[in-house]
Enzyme design. Structure first.
Site, PDB file in Angstrom:
ATOM      1  N   ILE A 169     -24.083  37.965 -30.096  1.00 50.89           N
ATOM      2  CA  ILE A 169     -22.922  37.166 -30.515  1.00 50.89           C
ATOM      3  C   ILE A 169     -23.248  35.705 -30.223  1.00 50.89           C
ATOM      4  O   ILE A 169     -23.342  35.294 -29.064  1.00 50.89           O
ATOM      5  CB  ILE A 169     -21.640  37.572 -29.750  1.00 50.89           C
ATOM      6  CG1 ILE A 169     -21.454  39.092 -29.763  1.00 50.89           C
ATOM      7  CG2 ILE A 169     -20.433  36.847 -30.334  1.00 50.89           C
ATOM      8  CD1 ILE A 169     -21.304  39.696 -31.119  1.00 50.89           C
ATOM      9  N   SER A 210      -8.722  32.618 -27.276  1.00 53.72           N
ATOM     10  CA  SER A 210      -9.643  33.087 -26.241  1.00 53.72           C
ATOM     11  C   SER A 210      -9.510  32.227 -24.998  1.00 53.72           C
ATOM     12  O   SER A 210      -8.969  31.117 -25.034  1.00 53.72           O
ATOM     13  CB  SER A 210     -11.087  33.059 -26.750  1.00 53.72           C
ATOM     14  OG  SER A 210     -11.496  31.730 -27.018  1.00 53.72           O
ATOM     15  N   LYS A 229     -22.028  26.292 -32.305  1.00 59.26           N
ATOM     16  CA  LYS A 229     -22.552  25.195 -31.488  1.00 59.26           C
ATOM     17  C   LYS A 229     -24.064  25.277 -31.309  1.00 59.26           C
ATOM     18  O   LYS A 229     -24.686  24.361 -30.771  1.00 59.26           O
ATOM     19  CB  LYS A 229     -21.844  25.175 -30.137  1.00 59.26           C
ATOM     20  CG  LYS A 229     -20.372  24.796 -30.239  1.00 59.26           C
ATOM     21  CD  LYS A 229     -19.673  24.824 -28.899  1.00 59.26           C
ATOM     22  CE  LYS A 229     -18.244  24.322 -29.028  1.00 59.26           C
ATOM     23  NZ  LYS A 229     -17.433  25.114 -29.956  1.00 59.26           N
ATOM     24  N   ILE A 279     -26.728  40.353 -16.434  1.00 61.92           N
ATOM     25  CA  ILE A 279     -27.744  40.697 -17.423  1.00 61.92           C
ATOM     26  C   ILE A 279     -29.099  40.085 -17.079  1.00 61.92           C
ATOM     27  O   ILE A 279     -30.107  40.428 -17.696  1.00 61.92           O
ATOM     28  CB  ILE A 279     -27.322  40.244 -18.837  1.00 61.92           C
ATOM     29  CG1 ILE A 279     -27.028  38.745 -18.848  1.00 61.92           C
ATOM     30  CG2 ILE A 279     -26.133  41.049 -19.327  1.00 61.92           C
ATOM     31  CD1 ILE A 279     -26.797  38.176 -20.242  1.00 61.92           C
TER      32      ILE A 279
END
Length: 626
Positions: free
Chosen positions: A407, A455, A411, A344
């Site tokens: 997203i 995850s 944190k 990206i």
């Protein structure tokens, strides 16, 4: 001699055994004639018997081959085979009686009965002697593996019996923790205390240790095995009989328990419903499509019926797996799946992907998220998470994309690590793109939530992996607590939030109460059927070890800077007011970050986060510069 034995084909071995049995048949007849003391002497009766002997030998060969007596391996000659030999001898006795009657030899029936009994005995004895001869040849021709058996119970003694006939393995002794067995002999082998195992290994030249402890829990077996491996020994575990025949499904016991069982609350399981129309018939781009969150986003977007789903992923393997799975799910739906391998941060590629695929919705999940790794590689983390987000957002705005959803992470709130700081900077970039005075058609928003159970790299899979290896489970601090969601419920709420976004919102998901990590570790141990070993339970299976907080790690996480939560039309989705930087401040922060990257200066990069991220406190020391 050993080479000659090994060179024998299966057919030649069967021929040798047939010849042996024929010889034993003749010897049995001679013995029967002599044992009964018949008048005329052994030689006279044997010469008369020569009339039917060839027929008896032919019957012997035929029956042996039919019953497979000649094909039985010496190692396999056991009780069932002895019984088969008894049938063989019986058939030959009956045949001898019939042939003797036809030839009118006038022999008493006792001769044939003794002949059958002697033949049976000689065949069984010959197999046992041959096995010992062959084993001796093997043993003298090569060195044997000397094994120590850990566990002198029933399984261990049965193992010794099986190994005594093995050509390459020699059982030497037992070790056992049962004081009642120590100092005794089991299966003719001495039993020693396991505390003296190092001395036994050296004294008896042990090559391998066999764990014959099927009743002991797997974690304890793993702990014993690790201790023995550290001594330079090869260790093998013997399964119990129940495991071998499938009655005890040990693998099932180690299967990861569903993530939902660790939530300590009800999972959000509502379908997207009204939000589905926002994605139906659209061209949707998901970045980080091969990750845990990205791949689940793709699955749930597919359920909404998009026209096209573009998978943007940096990892080739992750993209391959996601593409294969999603193509199967999309089969027959007419939904086009477009896999894109790239970063990206590449503005040219991002622009081309958005334009070529007429992207209307961007769900931006691509990020470096593992706190210790980003802490050790701050430049890579900041460039990917911050500059990559800026590149993607700018190209989305230029192309007139309808919606852009970032997203984010809990944190990002008053972060104490570079990963959290990078996510907050990414939020500031998106907030800047969403300014009302920017006159953009794209709706920019973001959603913030905590840890995702199950995850990659998250705590539950880590605990389950440590459990498989026998522990200990590592917890940084007794007081550490985290917010948790399953990936399915997090993605449901993300898509719902994206559908209701008007622009500039910071959405926060209701994650319930923080879960203590120590409590989670106990749940993982107990859900697998084991017990926690601590001061109160010294005989437990798995220990929990405290390692101390890692650099940049907090005891608890927050979801907002202000503490204010504003309700939305969805009961589990809130929005919050977060102060943003001005356009000039965002530009300055990004410029300084690029300068740090060009100069490859980690200290400069940390200073950027320190300056522009509210509440940032990082315990990592600055690197010395010359």
């Amino acid at each position: 001699m050993l080479n000659w034995i090994k060179s024998l084909s299966k057919g030649r071995k069967r021929t040798i055994m047939l010849m042996l049995d024929c010889g034993l048949l003749v010897a049995s007849l001679i013995f029967a004639f002599g044992a009964l003391g018949l008048s005329g002497g052994v030689i006279d009766h044997l010469s008369r018997y020569l009339i039917i002997l060839p027929y008896l030998l032919l019957i012997c060969i035929a029956v042996s081959r039919r019953l497979g007596i000649d094909a039985i391996r010496l190692n396999d000659y056991d009780t069932p085979e002895v019984g088969l030999t008894g049938v063989f001898a019986t058939i030959l006795s009956v045949a001898a009686i019939v042939l003797s009657y036809i030839a009118d030899l006038g022999l008493p029936i006792g001769v044939h009965l003794v002949f059958g009994a002697v033949f049976f005995s000689l065949v069984v004895i010959s197999r046992a002697l041959l096995l010992q001869v062959v084993l001796r040849i093997y043993r003298r021709s090569k060195s044997r593996c000397r094994v120590l058996i850990y566990g002198a119970g029933t399984t261990g003694s049965q193992l010794v019996s099986a190994l005594r006939n093995h050509e390459n393995i020699e059982p030497v002794a037992f070790v056992d923790d049962n004081k009642g067995l120590q100092g005794q002999n089991v299966a003719r082998l001495p039993v020693y205390p396991s505390l003296h195992i190092a001395d036994i290994v050296e004294e008896k030249n042990i090559d391998r240790v066999l764990l014959a402890l099927p009743s002991l829990s797997l974690p304890k077996q793993a702990q014993i095995a690790r201790r023995l491996v550290k001594m330079g020994l090869e260790v093998q575990t013997l399964p119990s009989f129940a495991q071998l025949i499938g009655e005890e499904q040990l693998v099932d016991k180690l299967k990861p328990v569903s993530a939902q069982s660790f939530l300590n609350r009800d999972e959000v399981a509502h379908a997207i419903k009204d939000g589905a129309s926002s994605y139906g018939g659209k061209s949707v781009l998901v970045t980080g499509a091969g990750g845990s969150i990205g791949s689940e986003l793709c699955r749930q977007v597919l359920d909404c019926g998009p026209a096209r789903l573009v998978l943007y992923e940096l990892s080739e393997l992750a993209l391959y797996n996601a593409d294969m799975e999603l193509r199967q799910l999309a089969e027959g739906t007419g939904i086009e799946i477009i896999p894109i391998l790239g970063s990206i941060t590449d503005a040219r590629q991002v622009r081309q992907v958005i334009e070529n695929n007429n992207v209307q919705i961007v769900l931006h999940a691509a990020a470096y998220k593992h706190v210790p790794l980003v802490e050790a590689n701050p430049l890579a983390g900041l460039v990917n998470n911050v500059l990559g987000t800026q590149t993607l957002a700018q190209q989305a705005a230029k192309a007139g994309v309808e919606r852009f959803m970032l997203i984010s992470s809990d944190k990002a709130v008053r972060p104490t690590n570079i990963m959290g700081g990078s996510k907050r900077l990414a939020e500031l970039v998106v907030q800047d793109m969403a300014r009302p005075d920017a006159a953009r058609n794209t709706v920019f928003s973001m959603v913030r939530f905590g840890n995702v159970l199950g995850s990659s790299g998250s705590v539950v899979p880590l605990f389950q992996d440590q459990l498989r290896r026998g522990g200990p489970l590592t917890v940084t601090d007794r007081s550490v607590a985290r917010y948790f969601m399953t990936v399915q419920e997090a993605v449901r709420l993300v898509l719902q939030a994206g559908a209701m976004a008007q622009g500039g919102e910071v959405f926060v998901l209701d994650m319930g109460k923080p879960v203590p990590i120590l409590q989670l570790a106990r749940q993982v141990i107990e859900s697998a059927g084991y017990t926690v070993r601590d001061e109160e339970h010294p005989d437990g299976d798995i220990e929990i070890e405290f390692t101390g907080l890692r650099p940049g790690e907090k005891l608890t996480e927050e979801l907002t800077l202000s503490g204010d939560l504003i309700g939305t039309r969805h009961p589990k989705i809130f929005s919050t007011r977060e102060d943003a930087l001005s356009e000039i401040e965002v530009a300055a922060a990004l410029r300084q970050l690029r300068e740090a990257f060009v100069a490859s200066n980690e200290n400069m990069a940390r200073e950027v986060v320190q300056r522009w991220v509210e509440g940032f406190e990082n315990g990592m020391p600055m690197l010395k510069t010359s």
